[in-house]
Design a protein around this motif. Structure first.
Motif, PDB file in Angstrom:
ATOM      1  N   ILE A 121     -16.665  33.830 -29.458  1.00 34.92           N
ATOM      2  CA  ILE A 121     -16.698  34.956 -30.404  1.00 34.92           C
ATOM      3  C   ILE A 121     -15.886  34.625 -31.645  1.00 34.92           C
ATOM      4  O   ILE A 121     -16.317  34.864 -32.782  1.00 34.92           O
ATOM      5  CB  ILE A 121     -16.148  36.231 -29.730  1.00 34.92           C
ATOM      6  N   SER A 167     -27.289  37.184 -32.649  1.00 34.24           N
ATOM      7  CA  SER A 167     -26.520  38.206 -31.923  1.00 34.24           C
ATOM      8  C   SER A 167     -26.839  38.144 -30.443  1.00 34.24           C
ATOM      9  O   SER A 167     -25.948  38.183 -29.597  1.00 34.24           O
ATOM     10  CB  SER A 167     -26.863  39.601 -32.435  1.00 34.24           C
ATOM     11  N   ALA A 213     -17.699  32.215 -33.920  1.00 32.71           N
ATOM     12  CA  ALA A 213     -18.796  32.864 -34.636  1.00 32.71           C
ATOM     13  C   ALA A 213     -18.250  33.758 -35.744  1.00 32.71           C
ATOM     14  O   ALA A 213     -18.779  33.776 -36.865  1.00 32.71           O
ATOM     15  CB  ALA A 213     -19.647  33.673 -33.662  1.00 32.71           C
ATOM     16  N   LEU A 250     -25.832  44.704 -35.989  1.00 36.08           N
ATOM     17  CA  LEU A 250     -27.039  45.286 -35.400  1.00 36.08           C
ATOM     18  C   LEU A 250     -27.168  46.748 -35.801  1.00 36.08           C
ATOM     19  O   LEU A 250     -28.267  47.219 -36.132  1.00 36.08           O
ATOM     20  CB  LEU A 250     -27.004  45.144 -33.879  1.00 36.08           C
ATOM     21  N   ASN A 291     -18.242  36.064 -19.263  1.00 28.25           N
ATOM     22  CA  ASN A 291     -17.452  37.199 -18.793  1.00 28.25           C
ATOM     23  C   ASN A 291     -17.780  37.534 -17.351  1.00 28.25           C
ATOM     24  O   ASN A 291     -16.891  37.870 -16.564  1.00 28.25           O
ATOM     25  CB  ASN A 291     -17.707  38.422 -19.677  1.00 28.25           C
ATOM     26  N   LEU A 292     -19.069  37.457 -16.998  1.00 21.03           N
ATOM     27  CA  LEU A 292     -19.455  37.766 -15.619  1.00 21.03           C
ATOM     28  C   LEU A 292     -18.827  36.776 -14.656  1.00 21.03           C
ATOM     29  O   LEU A 292     -18.286  37.161 -13.612  1.00 21.03           O
ATOM     30  CB  LEU A 292     -20.979  37.734 -15.490  1.00 21.03           C
ATOM     31  N   TYR A 307     -18.281  45.284 -23.327  1.00 24.79           N
ATOM     32  CA  TYR A 307     -17.195  44.322 -23.457  1.00 24.79           C
ATOM     33  C   TYR A 307     -17.720  42.987 -23.970  1.00 24.79           C
ATOM     34  O   TYR A 307     -16.997  42.222 -24.572  1.00 24.79           O
ATOM     35  CB  TYR A 307     -16.527  44.148 -22.094  1.00 24.79           C
ATOM     36  N   SER A 308     -18.983  42.725 -23.721  1.00 22.29           N
ATOM     37  CA  SER A 308     -19.541  41.439 -24.117  1.00 22.29           C
ATOM     38  C   SER A 308     -20.143  41.447 -25.510  1.00 22.29           C
ATOM     39  O   SER A 308     -20.628  40.427 -25.963  1.00 22.29           O
ATOM     40  CB  SER A 308     -20.598  40.998 -23.119  1.00 22.29           C
ATOM     41  N   ILE A 309     -20.163  42.601 -26.171  1.00 20.51           N
ATOM     42  CA  ILE A 309     -20.683  42.622 -27.537  1.00 20.51           C
ATOM     43  C   ILE A 309     -19.508  42.537 -28.499  1.00 20.51           C
ATOM     44  O   ILE A 309     -18.718  43.465 -28.571  1.00 20.51           O
ATOM     45  CB  ILE A 309     -21.468  43.909 -27.825  1.00 20.51           C
ATOM     46  N   PRO A 310     -19.390  41.449 -29.226  1.00 24.88           N
ATOM     47  CA  PRO A 310     -18.306  41.396 -30.213  1.00 24.88           C
ATOM     48  C   PRO A 310     -18.523  42.474 -31.274  1.00 24.88           C
ATOM     49  O   PRO A 310     -19.678  42.780 -31.599  1.00 24.88           O
ATOM     50  CB  PRO A 310     -18.452  40.008 -30.831  1.00 24.88           C
ATOM     51  N   ILE A 330     -25.228  35.111 -28.851  1.00 21.81           N
ATOM     52  CA  ILE A 330     -23.797  35.320 -28.621  1.00 21.81           C
ATOM     53  C   ILE A 330     -23.600  36.253 -27.440  1.00 21.81           C
ATOM     54  O   ILE A 330     -22.812  35.995 -26.527  1.00 21.81           O
ATOM     55  CB  ILE A 330     -23.133  35.900 -29.888  1.00 21.81           C
ATOM     56  N   PHE A 331     -24.364  37.344 -27.451  1.00 19.70           N
ATOM     57  CA  PHE A 331     -24.218  38.345 -26.395  1.00 19.70           C
ATOM     58  C   PHE A 331     -24.482  37.727 -25.023  1.00 19.70           C
ATOM     59  O   PHE A 331     -23.696  37.900 -24.092  1.00 19.70           O
ATOM     60  CB  PHE A 331     -25.161  39.507 -26.667  1.00 19.70           C
ATOM     61  N   PHE A 338     -19.220  46.862 -19.001  1.00 24.53           N
ATOM     62  CA  PHE A 338     -19.237  45.409 -19.032  1.00 24.53           C
ATOM     63  C   PHE A 338     -20.101  44.898 -20.172  1.00 24.53           C
ATOM     64  O   PHE A 338     -19.732  43.979 -20.896  1.00 24.53           O
ATOM     65  CB  PHE A 338     -19.756  44.872 -17.699  1.00 24.53           C
ATOM     66  N   PHE A 351     -18.318  42.566 -34.437  1.00 28.94           N
ATOM     67  CA  PHE A 351     -19.086  42.249 -35.649  1.00 28.94           C
ATOM     68  C   PHE A 351     -20.563  42.143 -35.349  1.00 28.94           C
ATOM     69  O   PHE A 351     -21.404  42.511 -36.179  1.00 28.94           O
ATOM     70  CB  PHE A 351     -18.559  40.977 -36.319  1.00 28.94           C
ATOM     71  N   VAL A 352     -20.900  41.688 -34.142  1.00 28.69           N
ATOM     72  CA  VAL A 352     -22.317  41.644 -33.780  1.00 28.69           C
ATOM     73  C   VAL A 352     -22.857  43.063 -33.681  1.00 28.69           C
ATOM     74  O   VAL A 352     -23.926  43.387 -34.216  1.00 28.69           O
ATOM     75  CB  VAL A 352     -22.491  40.890 -32.451  1.00 28.69           C
ATOM     76  N   SER A 391     -15.200  37.666 -14.374  1.00 27.66           N
ATOM     77  CA  SER A 391     -14.875  38.847 -13.565  1.00 27.66           C
ATOM     78  C   SER A 391     -15.140  38.564 -12.093  1.00 27.66           C
ATOM     79  O   SER A 391     -14.400  39.029 -11.219  1.00 27.66           O
ATOM     80  CB  SER A 391     -15.662  40.055 -14.057  1.00 27.66           C
ATOM     81  N   VAL A 422     -21.741  35.122 -24.077  1.00 27.86           N
ATOM     82  CA  VAL A 422     -20.466  35.792 -23.788  1.00 27.86           C
ATOM     83  C   VAL A 422     -20.567  36.556 -22.472  1.00 27.86           C
ATOM     84  O   VAL A 422     -19.652  36.521 -21.646  1.00 27.86           O
ATOM     85  CB  VAL A 422     -20.101  36.719 -24.964  1.00 27.86           C
ATOM     86  N   THR A 423     -21.691  37.228 -22.260  1.00 25.38           N
ATOM     87  CA  THR A 423     -21.852  37.980 -21.013  1.00 25.38           C
ATOM     88  C   THR A 423     -21.787  37.056 -19.811  1.00 25.38           C
ATOM     89  O   THR A 423     -21.143  37.361 -18.807  1.00 25.38           O
ATOM     90  CB  THR A 423     -23.195  38.718 -21.007  1.00 25.38           C
ATOM     91  N   PHE A 471     -12.978  34.011 -19.471  1.00 20.78           N
ATOM     92  CA  PHE A 471     -12.806  35.022 -20.525  1.00 20.78           C
ATOM     93  C   PHE A 471     -12.372  34.364 -21.827  1.00 20.78           C
ATOM     94  O   PHE A 471     -12.813  34.739 -22.910  1.00 20.78           O
ATOM     95  CB  PHE A 471     -11.761  36.057 -20.102  1.00 20.78           C
TER      96      PHE A 471
END
Lengths: 422, 605
Positions: free
Chosen positions: A355, A395, A358, B426, A406-407, B416-419, A398-399, B413, B421-422, A410, A402-403, A348
């Motif tokens: 994040i 974007s 960025a 968008l 995070n996965l 939670y993974s989308i900051p 990053i997504f 979930f 600002f992103v 978790s 980060v996912t 995490f």
């Protein structure tokens, strides 16, 4: 589950039940491979270049002399990759024959890679070993284009560099290919290409000075991963050490450290990071250190609580009765049992650090141009939303990153949580 | 319970101390002088007097000329150094260059040695090498002049008493007095006060009257006498002026006659009423452009030097308490007259002063305006978060391991993974820019002409503008809170008393809503500690993207403009709010859940 299963086996079997986390863990492999092999995938420097008289190997020289220090570490990882795979397979077999456990072998193979990277970097500092980058001033695609007949060159699959500019093809949409001929004001068709790689499409478009977005994102992955891992490494180290000391010794030490934790937690972290980076200057190393210095209190708090719990258990008394020193008790006896909250927090934290980096770059407080960073691409995109590819693709990157982290986090949390264990 | 709160409040003190230390360290990290940063690249020596004076005033305003944590300057002897500084300020650059030549030639001469010690202490870069190099000396002379001036500015009040001693001496060369006067001008900014501050205070009387008395001593023989009729007329007029309010008074003062100066000075010197004195001082200030001369040209005649020196002596007498504080005060100043002490005092009393930007706004006003912008936004966001997240989390827990649970968890979930600002960028891209949809405005919180709208339309306009920022602000925290409430609910659902409730035949809805929900809300309460700080904090990135001038934007701008007073205030206020909200949450906890009481536990604070 057999009786001989260790703690890690239990965690692993739990982790594998979580399909999404399991997939995400495997996604880390291509992610790292993309970062490590970025120069082999995309570079405007050819692997070899035959100019009619002799053969040059400019790619290898550029590989060993990158402009950014972050690139240097990853390039060393690239250099050490093949030796590692060979040595790793051989060593793994030897260790298995000796009956070493799966986890011990895995950690040793990982450590082997780090040793090889350090060894390779160390060798580069020895004078005479590292070849100089004597072709730095030469633009090979341009040279090749000028005398196309005689030249034989072999480029990486994407023949663009991360900082290679081309004002003529600025802010072009994805899959843009520079037209070979254009009509000039007099109505004549003139040749538009200047370089041998001009005919290659920009897969994800170009930014405001014509740099290839995909290539920059590829190299930006290196920066993001470095920031994530180093920053989290710093703050987990600080947090674990301070938390363990506070929890183990208690009393005045605990009170002081707890106050310090409270003070640092009080400052809103992004604001504090922004302030420190604004004052100390913008460099990727400062960013990593600042994220590390501001992030440790949560870890310290978790570890402190856990150590407090462990300290009351009998084995600590036993260790002390056997005459173990404080540091041995803390680091060899208590911490292995108390460190799981920190391990859960790590993925995490990496996602958070990515994040943060960025975001800082988006605000203009992050890494400096022309270094490639996802946040910087977003910054260019935020100036004019017409160029949607400058917003959407970073974007997305990053997504996804980060996912994935995070996965994994978790999954790790669920696997390490004894309440959910069956 | 009460003793617990008191104990917690006491524990806040060391934490606050830590906060001030951290803030102070951040302030000291600043590269170079924050004020010089603002003055830009004009350089130290090249500034015009106006900017220079503003810079000095501001520096002293923020007490940046003081030592960091221990002030021993009152007990140090500055005489030799200050005398040397005055000596170098007297000469022009070619003269200094000539002296440098002498210094380089015979450095062991006792007089030269003192001069050299002073020059080395100034901190001129590469002084030794440059002194040794004859070609460098003219440029070095320029540097010496500038650095000597800066030295005087930095010494400030501590350098004044020795200089005044020099002025009092009869045996020194009048030429040297010129240097002393130059040095005094560098040390003291605005030595005389000619008018009262507003509203007038009696404490100013001595200084104001003293300054004008000094002027009157010289000016009296040159001033016209007044006839009795004129005097009576003026008295009546003056009485009328006393009745006017400030703005009207200023207007009225434009019409007074310079010939009547004698009346006003006599009123000022003889009147016993504070208000009369204040008005008279204002009138005099309007009539007399430049009452007391404080600076001299390098080639001044002897009389002028004597006059200016006399003025400085009067200044010293009027401000004697400032320059020669009693012993106990000097001891006190060791610890209280330092940068750190002044900063702590400003923070503790919430007197943040003015910001360091060009506009010199009050920090408090700036922050208040920003809070007014971002607090409603954050409030809406928080309400949205709580309204969506808690039901979602509870639904996921109630329908545990069904498709509902999986769907909610998965969606959360992803969120939670989308900051934020992103998400913001968008959303702007797809809903505002107009290449796809143009449903919402790009920037700001109001339409350009929103002020002319009726309140209903104004509100709608505001909501229309605020929609996307609120969505962005809520997305990220939504997931965290929902996950948290799901776990809390799961914990409760597996408890024995829920089984008991089911066993005694209660309906499922009653079990969930009455028995489980109320207990599940307790851990959720702890998250309220983030509610207040979020309300005040704003989000830097979201406000940056949407062009909202709230708290986040303010903090970003103050960092970018190196506006330290604002920055410190922001950091400090944020820290205090977090601290208080943590305390508040703990108290709330005990109120809601009678099982928890802090009073009986020891050392678990």
């Amino acid at each position: 589950m057999s009786r001989r299963d260790g703690y890690l086996d239990i965690v692993w079997s739990q982790f594998r039940k979580n399909t999404a986390a399991y997939i995400a863990l495997w996604l880390l492999v291509p992610l790292f491979c993309l970062a490590i092999f970025a120069p082999a995938l995309a570079s405007s420097v050819p692997f070899f270049y035959y100019d009619g008289h002799k053969i040059l190997w400019p790619w290898f020289r550029a590989l060993l002399n990158p402009e950014e220090t972050v690139d240097f570490w990853f390039n060393m990882a690239l250099v050490a990759f093949v030796p590692w795979v060979v040595a790793g397979v051989i060593a793994d077999r030897a260790w298995r024959r000796r009956g070493m456990g799966k986890w011990a072998r895995m950690s040793r193979v990982a450590a082997l890679y780090i040793c090889l990277i350090v060894l390779a970097s160390g060798m580069m500092t020895v004078p005479g070993i590292r070849p100089d980058n004597r072709y730095r001033a030469r633009t090979f695609p341009e040279e090749q284009f000028r005398n196309e007949k005689n030249v034989v060159a072999f480029y990486p699959p994407i023949p663009f560099g991360p900082t290679e500019q081309d004002i003529e093809s600025s802010v072009k949409p994805p899959m843009y290919r520079k037209p070979r001929f254009v009509t000039n004001p007099e109505g004549q068709e003139v040749l538009n290409w200047r370089k041998s790689n001009d005919g290659f499409p920009h897969i994800l478009g170009t930014d405001d000075v014509g740099r290839d977005v995909f290539v920059r994102m590829l190299y930006g992955l290196r920066i993001s991963l470095t920031v994530g891992f180093v920053a989290v490494g710093i703050y987990i180290t600080i947090g674990v050490v301070l938390g363990a000391i506070a929890g183990y010794f208690g009393g005045a030490v605990d009170i002081v450290i707890s106050r310090v934790i409270e003070v640092v937690i009080l400052f809103p972290s992004f604001f504090l990071i922004l302030t420190l980076v604004g004052l100390l200057g913008q460099s990727i190393y400062i960013i990593m250190v600042v994220i590390g210095v501001t992030g440790w209190p949560t870890i310290a708090r978790l570890i402190r609580g856990e150590v407090l719990k462990q300290r009351a258990i009998d084995y600590v008394q036993a260790a002390r009765a056997m005459g173990a020193s404080h540091s041995r008790i803390i680091f060899r006896h208590i911490l292995p049992n108390a460190i799981s909250p920190a391990l859960v927090a790590a993925p995490f934290g990496i996602a958070g650090a990515i994040i943060t980096e960025a975001g800082l770059s988006l605000l203009g407080f992050g890494v400096r141009l022309p270094a490639p960073s996802w946040g910087l691409i977003l910054r260019t995109g935020s100036e004019n939303y017409h160029y949607w590819w400058l917003v959407v693709f970073p974007s997305l990157a990053i997504f996804v990153t980060v996912t994935v982290f995070n996965l994994v986090g978790s999954g790790l949390r669920d696997a390490m949580d004894p309440r959910l264990r069956t | 319970m009460l003793s617990y709160i008191v104990r917690r409040l006491f524990l806040i003190l060391p934490t606050l101390f830590g906060v001030t230390v951290v803030s102070f360290c951040i302030m000291q990290l600043a590269p170079g002088d924050p004020l010089l940063m603002q003055l830009g690249a004009t350089g130290l020596a090249g500034q015009g007097t106006q900017t220079r004076e503003a810079y000095l005033l501001q520096k002293r305003d923020l007490k940046l000329d003081r030592p960091l944590i221990l002030n021993l300057r009152y007990s140090l002897d500055h005489f030799q150094a200050v005398r040397q500084a005055a000596h170098f300020l007297m000469a022009d650059e070619s003269e200094i260059a000539r002296q440098l030549n002498l210094l380089a030639k015979s450095p062991n001469d006792p007089e030269n040695r003192a001069a050299l010690r002073f020059l080395r202490g100034l901190g001129i870069p590469r002084f030794r090498q440059r002194l040794a190099d004859a070609r460098e000396r003219p440029r070095l002379a320029k540097a010496v002049a500038a650095y000597a001036r800066v030295y005087c500015e930095d010494v400030g009040v501590h350098g004044v008493p020795p200089l005044i001693d020099l002025l009092r001496r009869r045996d020194i060369d009048p030429h040297e007095k010129i240097g002393v006067i130059h040095a005094l001008n560098a040390m003291v900014v605005q030595p005389f006060v000619y008018t009262y501050s507003y509203p007038p205070k009696d404490a100013d009387t001595a200084k104001v009257v003293g300054a004008w008395r000094q002027w009157w001593r010289r000016a009296e023989p040159l001033t016209r006498r007044l006839s009795d009729e004129r005097r009576a007329e003026l008295t009546a007029h003056f009485r009328g002026m006393l009745e006017l309010d400030r703005a009207a008074l200023f207007e009225e003062l434009d019409y007074i006659d310079p010939a009547d100066t004698r009346f006003y000075i006599e009123t000022l010197l003889s009147s016993t009423s504070l208000h009369e004195r204040a008005v008279a001082a204002m009138a005099l200030r309007r009539l007399v452009r430049n009452p007391l001369r404080l600076d001299v040209p390098p080639d001044a005649p002897r009389e002028l030097i004597e006059e200016v020196a006399d003025n400085w002596l009067v200044h010293y007498d009027l401000n004697r308490t400032l320059y020669e504080p009693p012993l106990w005060q000097r001891c006190l100043y060791c610890f209280t007259d330092t940068q750190y002490a002044h900063m702590v005092w400003r923070l503790v009393t919430f007197q943040f002063g003015r910001s360091a930007t060009k506009t010199r706004e009050f920090v408090a006003t700036k922050i208040w305006n920003a809070v007014l912008v971002s607090a409603p936004l954050m409030l809406m966001a928080e309400v949205v978060i709580y309204l969506i997240a808690i039901p979602a989390g509870i639904a996921a827990a109630v329908y545990r391991n069904t498709w509902i649970d999986r769907w909610i968890t998965f969606k959360l979930f992803l969120l939670y993974s989308i900051p934020p600002f992103v998400a913001g960028m968008l959303l702007l891209l797809f809903f505002c820019y107009g290449d796809y949809l143009k449903w919402f405005p790009m920037l700001g919180l109001h339409s350009p002409n929103a002020d002319s709208y009726a309140w209903g339309r104004y509100l709608l306009d505001y909501l229309w503008h605020a929609f996307l920022p609120v969505v962005c602000l809520s997305l990220f925290s939504l997931a965290g809170l929902a996950m948290y409430s799901r776990t809390a609910m799961l914990d409760v659902v597996s408890q024995d008393y829920i089984r008991t409730a089911r066993a005694k035949g209660l309906s499922e809805s009653k079990v969930i809503l009455k028995h489980a929900l109320r207990n599940a809300l307790i851990p959720i309460l702890t998250l309220f500690s983030s509610f207040l700080p979020a309300l005040l904090g704003g989000s830097v990135l979201v406000e940056y993207i949407f062009g909202i001038h709230g708290m986040g934007r303010l903090s970003w701008e103050s960092i970018e403009q190196k506006d330290y007073p604002t920055l410190m205030a922001l950091i400090y206020i944020d820290a205090i709010v977090v601290l208080l909200s943590i305390l508040l949450t703990d108290i709330l906890y005990t109120v809601v859940d009678p099982r928890i009481s802090f009073g009986t536990q020891d050392g678990q604070a």
